[in-house]
Design an enzyme around this catalytic site. Sequence first.
Site, mmCIF file in Angstrom:
data_model
loop_
_atom_site.group_PDB
_atom_site.id
_atom_site.type_symbol
_atom_site.label_atom_id
_atom_site.label_comp_id
_atom_site.label_asym_id
_atom_site.label_seq_id
_atom_site.Cartn_x
_atom_site.Cartn_y
_atom_site.Cartn_z
ATOM 1 N N GLN A 87 9.381 6.857 -8.161
ATOM 2 C CA GLN A 87 8.715 7.567 -9.263
ATOM 3 C C GLN A 87 7.207 7.300 -9.265
ATOM 4 O OE1 GLN A 87 10.372 9.866 -10.811
ATOM 5 N NE2 GLN A 87 12.158 9.187 -9.656
ATOM 6 N N GLU A 88 6.827 6.076 -8.893
ATOM 7 C CA GLU A 88 5.387 5.767 -8.808
ATOM 8 C C GLU A 88 4.695 6.750 -7.860
ATOM 9 O OE1 GLU A 88 4.168 1.675 -8.253
ATOM 10 O OE2 GLU A 88 6.102 0.957 -8.986
ATOM 11 N N HIS A 143 1.587 0.837 -12.834
ATOM 12 C CA HIS A 143 2.335 -0.379 -13.157
ATOM 13 C C HIS A 143 3.826 -0.049 -13.195
ATOM 14 C CE1 HIS A 143 2.926 -4.382 -14.762
ATOM 15 N NE2 HIS A 143 3.728 -3.866 -15.670
ATOM 16 N N ASN A 199 -4.766 2.780 -13.033
ATOM 17 C CA ASN A 199 -3.854 1.768 -12.496
ATOM 18 C C ASN A 199 -2.431 2.301 -12.565
ATOM 19 O OD1 ASN A 199 -2.932 -0.852 -11.612
ATOM 20 N ND2 ASN A 199 -2.384 -1.332 -13.728
ATOM 21 N N GLY A 258 0.780 -1.243 0.000
ATOM 22 C CA GLY A 258 0.000 0.000 0.000
ATOM 23 C C GLY A 258 0.802 1.277 0.000
ATOM 24 N N ARG A 266 -5.711 -8.376 -9.128
ATOM 25 C CA ARG A 266 -6.791 -9.144 -9.753
ATOM 26 C C ARG A 266 -7.122 -8.496 -11.088
ATOM 27 N NH1 ARG A 266 -7.217 -13.838 -7.831
ATOM 28 N NH2 ARG A 266 -9.245 -14.086 -8.786
ATOM 29 N N LEU A 274 -9.797 -7.339 -13.722
ATOM 30 C CA LEU A 274 -11.209 -6.970 -13.638
ATOM 31 C C LEU A 274 -11.916 -7.330 -14.947
ATOM 32 C CD1 LEU A 274 -10.541 -3.583 -11.863
ATOM 33 C CD2 LEU A 274 -11.646 -5.596 -10.835
HETATM 34 C C1 GAR Z 1 3.656 -1.301 -7.247
HETATM 35 O O1 GAR Z 1 4.981 -1.395 -7.718
HETATM 36 C C2 GAR Z 1 2.675 -1.273 -8.400
HETATM 37 O O2 GAR Z 1 3.157 -0.567 -9.512
HETATM 38 C C3 GAR Z 1 2.545 -2.743 -8.718
HETATM 39 O O3 GAR Z 1 2.461 -3.344 -7.451
HETATM 40 C C4 GAR Z 1 3.245 -2.585 -6.529
HETATM 41 C C5 GAR Z 1 2.372 -2.287 -5.331
HETATM 42 O O4 GAR Z 1 3.109 -1.637 -4.331
HETATM 43 N N1 GAR Z 1 1.393 -2.996 -9.537
HETATM 44 C C6 GAR Z 1 1.373 -3.883 -10.518
HETATM 45 O O5 GAR Z 1 2.310 -4.622 -10.773
HETATM 46 C C7 GAR Z 1 0.088 -3.930 -11.321
HETATM 47 N N2 GAR Z 1 0.219 -4.780 -12.438
HETATM 48 P P1 GAR Z 1 2.345 -0.878 -3.163
HETATM 49 O O6 GAR Z 1 1.358 -1.889 -2.572
HETATM 50 O O7 GAR Z 1 3.445 -0.544 -2.187
HETATM 51 O O8 GAR Z 1 1.668 0.325 -3.717
#
Ligand code: GAR
Length: 226
Positions: free
Chosen positions: A176-177, A112, A110, A15, A94, A96
Amino acid sequence: MTDRLNIGVLVSGSGSNLQAIMDGCTNDTIPGRVTVVVSNKDGVFALERARNAGLPAVVINHDRYGGREYFEKALAEVLEQHGVQLICLAGFMRILSPWFIRYFSGRILNIHPALLPAFPGLHVQKRALEMGVRFSGATVHFVDDGVDTGPIVIQAVVPILPDDDVDTLSARILVQEHRIYPLAVRWFAQKRLRLVNGKVQLDAGLEHEREMTLAADKAWIHPPAS
Ligand code: GAR
């Protein structure tokens, strides 16, 4: 308070992106509020983050439903109950269904950890390292019914360094996310970002800002050209 966007965040793990969105709402960079956090797994740290912030944290465990249809109906119901106007998938693992995507059409984002459309799916950083790509990064996109597909809103490029392993690369991408996801959510909440006929539309001001950035720094070359 009334014109703040109601955001529902779907999680399956730690999260940290949820945290970045909650922080953005708290410090007012995002004119919105997280009204509910839903996890498809019990016991994940994202739920604790939500509870620490005093937010409703709901578990809808997909294993306890007799099929995706029932799981998604329950999910949609909870999101509706909390008046959700934008759904943010934040590490939600998951896929959708077309029914769910249509139901919330143009209202699901989303994040990624790759430069989509390269490396959708799982074990993304490992695959990027194995392929020897020089750049990876992160992408925020509107969700369609594919795996990590849909119209792209914003990307951040992260160079891959010679000594990188999965952990070091993932950590730099995550930084960066946490920059680009709150930014995309902010634009959506400000009504400066929308999906029109399946295409991303940013308002004129944002296109201008983007052009200015590109003009200043036309390309990233890695390793550096001498
Ligand atoms: C993140 O790196 C996100 O980009 C990835 O899961 C991680 C969740 O981290 N999502 C995917 O791979 C979607 N296909 P977080 O729970 O610390 O936010």
